[in-house]
Design a protein around this motif. Structure first.
Motif, short mmCIF file in Angstrom:
data_model
loop_
_atom_site.label_atom_id
_atom_site.label_comp_id
_atom_site.label_asym_id
_atom_site.label_seq_id
_atom_site.Cartn_x
_atom_site.Cartn_y
_atom_site.Cartn_z
N THR A 182 50.96 28.75 30.28
CA THR A 182 52.34 28.57 30.74
C THR A 182 53.22 29.70 30.22
N HIS A 183 54.36 29.90 30.89
CA HIS A 183 55.40 30.82 30.39
C HIS A 183 56.46 30.04 29.64
N ASP A 184 56.38 28.71 29.73
CA ASP A 184 57.49 27.85 29.35
C ASP A 184 57.26 27.30 27.94
N THR A 190 37.89 44.93 30.60
CA THR A 190 38.69 45.80 31.47
C THR A 190 38.27 45.51 32.90
N PHE A 191 39.11 45.93 33.84
CA PHE A 191 38.73 45.79 35.24
C PHE A 191 38.02 47.04 35.75
N GLY A 192 37.53 47.85 34.82
CA GLY A 192 36.76 49.02 35.23
C GLY A 192 37.61 50.14 35.79
N ALA A 226 50.55 41.86 24.64
CA ALA A 226 50.04 42.48 25.85
C ALA A 226 49.49 43.87 25.61
N ARG A 227 48.52 44.26 26.41
CA ARG A 227 47.97 45.61 26.52
C ARG A 227 47.81 46.35 25.21
N PRO A 228 46.77 46.22 24.54
CA PRO A 228 45.67 45.32 24.85
C PRO A 228 46.03 43.89 24.47
N GLY A 248 52.43 33.78 26.72
CA GLY A 248 52.55 35.24 26.55
C GLY A 248 53.17 35.87 27.77
N PRO A 249 53.59 37.14 27.65
CA PRO A 249 54.28 37.80 28.75
C PRO A 249 53.37 37.99 29.97
N SER A 250 54.02 38.17 31.10
CA SER A 250 53.30 38.42 32.34
C SER A 250 52.40 39.64 32.17
N GLY A 251 51.16 39.50 32.58
CA GLY A 251 50.24 40.63 32.53
C GLY A 251 49.49 40.79 31.21
N CYS A 252 49.64 39.84 30.28
CA CYS A 252 49.00 40.03 28.97
C CYS A 252 47.53 39.58 28.98
N GLY A 253 47.10 38.94 30.04
CA GLY A 253 45.68 38.60 30.13
C GLY A 253 45.36 37.12 30.00
N LYS A 254 46.36 36.28 30.22
CA LYS A 254 46.13 34.83 30.11
C LYS A 254 45.15 34.35 31.18
N SER A 255 45.43 34.71 32.44
CA SER A 255 44.52 34.29 33.52
C SER A 255 43.14 34.89 33.31
N THR A 256 43.11 36.10 32.77
CA THR A 256 41.82 36.76 32.53
C THR A 256 40.99 35.94 31.53
N ILE A 257 41.63 35.42 30.49
CA ILE A 257 40.90 34.59 29.53
C ILE A 257 40.35 33.34 30.22
N ASP A 297 45.92 27.01 34.96
CA ASP A 297 46.67 28.27 35.02
C ASP A 297 48.05 28.04 35.61
N GLU A 298 49.04 27.82 34.76
CA GLU A 298 50.41 27.53 35.19
C GLU A 298 50.43 26.48 36.31
N PRO A 299 49.79 25.34 36.08
CA PRO A 299 49.62 24.38 37.18
C PRO A 299 50.94 23.79 37.66
N PRO A 343 42.58 48.56 27.32
CA PRO A 343 41.91 47.46 28.00
C PRO A 343 42.82 46.24 28.15
N VAL A 344 42.49 45.40 29.13
CA VAL A 344 43.28 44.18 29.36
C VAL A 344 43.19 43.27 28.12
N LEU A 345 41.98 43.08 27.62
CA LEU A 345 41.79 42.32 26.38
C LEU A 345 41.01 43.19 25.41
N1 ATP Z 1 41.85 42.17 40.01
C1 ATP Z 1 42.41 43.02 39.14
N2 ATP Z 1 42.10 44.33 39.17
C2 ATP Z 1 42.63 45.21 38.27
N3 ATP Z 1 43.47 44.86 37.30
C3 ATP Z 1 43.82 43.57 37.22
C4 ATP Z 1 43.33 42.58 38.13
N4 ATP Z 1 43.84 41.37 37.78
C5 ATP Z 1 44.63 41.61 36.72
N5 ATP Z 1 44.62 42.91 36.38
C6 ATP Z 1 45.30 43.51 35.22
O1 ATP Z 1 44.99 42.75 34.08
C7 ATP Z 1 46.15 42.44 33.32
C8 ATP Z 1 46.08 40.97 32.91
O2 ATP Z 1 46.16 40.16 34.07
P1 ATP Z 1 46.27 38.60 34.01
O3 ATP Z 1 46.30 38.12 35.41
O4 ATP Z 1 45.20 38.06 33.13
O5 ATP Z 1 47.68 38.42 33.29
P2 ATP Z 1 48.51 37.08 33.00
O6 ATP Z 1 48.79 37.06 31.56
O7 ATP Z 1 47.81 35.92 33.61
O8 ATP Z 1 49.87 37.39 33.78
P3 ATP Z 1 50.85 36.38 34.57
O9 ATP Z 1 51.60 35.65 33.52
O10 ATP Z 1 51.73 37.32 35.34
O11 ATP Z 1 50.03 35.50 35.43
C9 ATP Z 1 47.33 42.76 34.21
O12 ATP Z 1 48.24 43.52 33.48
C10 ATP Z 1 46.79 43.57 35.36
O13 ATP Z 1 47.18 44.90 35.19
#
Ligand code: ATP
Ligand code: MG
Length: 268
Positions: A194-196, A12-14, A212-214, A42-51, A161-163, A23-25
């Protein structure tokens, strides 16, 4: 051999207490073998960049473990290279300076990295531009500089990350070819976001579809097509059509679920 492991990772981002969202993941399990080309879809915001950020060592899990070659990841390392959607080149350095930046920072003598840099610039079709500044390059060229810069560090794994997300369709197709060719030579492990769906099926040995979420890994798709792959040949392959339809359906379903979860019930 297993290269990267996410073992029951929760993140989580706390923001607990402030935002009433899961939680995000949550309890994500994932293994990537050496030399694999894994695509996260996966959909926007599901946590790909976070992984990617967890594997890069930019973030730490709340629970669970992220490991590379059996060792827990404690922070960033040149062993794990990252390529972002926007190339983020140093504007005050030319192409050569950008590509060789990491090697110079490491204190590697020029004699050791120069031949490698030249080879990479040649592969990327950038040798004539070695003295050009970033603002003199097109978006695709900048992304090729970023790729060369990542590869010269000889990372064990490239996190992408979506290069190619910001590139036009033709440039993206060329970059995909270039990436596949370079991967075939170097066999660096790749985790690619990627989204594609077509990009995922063209590039990956394996596709992980996230919910997404979690954020969790919802489905694993093993891509059955042999390399070298050709986008035009795949487009007429019946098995490709079926896999594509299946993957698209999954991703749309998850995107819809995510949107609904983020739209609290309206009070009439
Ligand atoms: N710095 C941050 N602080 C708080 N919450 C964040 C932060 N970055 C991302 N999040 C949350 O974490 C979730 C996952 O973000 P992440 O960037 O990993 O998604 P993603 O799958 O890469 O989305 P996208 O396809 O839009 O890039 C988002 O729904 C967002 O709410
Ligand atoms: Mg992202």
């Amino acid at each position: 051999m297993t290269h990267i492991v996410l073992d029951d990772v929760t993140f989580t981002f706390g923001a607990e207490g402030k935002v009433a969202t899961p939680p995000v993941l949550e309890r994500v399990n994932l293994g990537i073998d050496e030399g694999e080309f894994v695509v996260l879809l996966g959909p926007s915001g599901c946590g790909k960049s976070t992984i990617l950020n967890l594997i890069a060592g930019f973030e730490r899990p709340l629970a669970g473990r992220v490991a590379s070659n059996g060792r827990t990841i404690e922070g960033p390392s040149p062993e794990r290279g990252m390529v972002f959607q926007q190339p983020m080149l140093y504007p005050w350095l030319n192409v050569w300076g950008n590509v060789t930046f990491g090697a110079r920072m490491r204190g590697t003598p020029e004699a050791e990295y120069a031949a490698q840099a030249e080879e990479l610039l040649w592969q990327m079709g950038l040798l004539p531009y070695r003295d050009a500044s970033p603002w003199e390059l097109s978006g695709g060229m900048r992304q090729r500089v970023a790729l060369a810069r990542a590869w010269i560090m000889q990372p064990d794994i490239l996190l992408m990350d979506e290069p190619f997300g910001a590139l036009d369709a033709q440039t993206r197709a060329l970059m995909q070819e270039l990436l596949l060719r370079t991967w075939a030579q170097r066999r660096t492990t790749i985790l690619f976001v990627t989204h594609d769906v077509d990009e995922a099926l063209l590039l990956g040995t394996r596709i992980l579809v996230m919910s997404a979420r979690p954020g969790r890994i919802r489905e694993e798709i093993r891509v059955p097509f042999a390399y070298p792959r050709d986008a035009e040949a795949l487009a007429t392959n019946a098995q490709y059509g079926a896999l594509r339809a299946h993957a698209l359906h999954r991703v749309r379903e998850e995107a819809r679920r995510h949107l609904e979860a983020m739209q609290p019930l309206k009070v009439a």
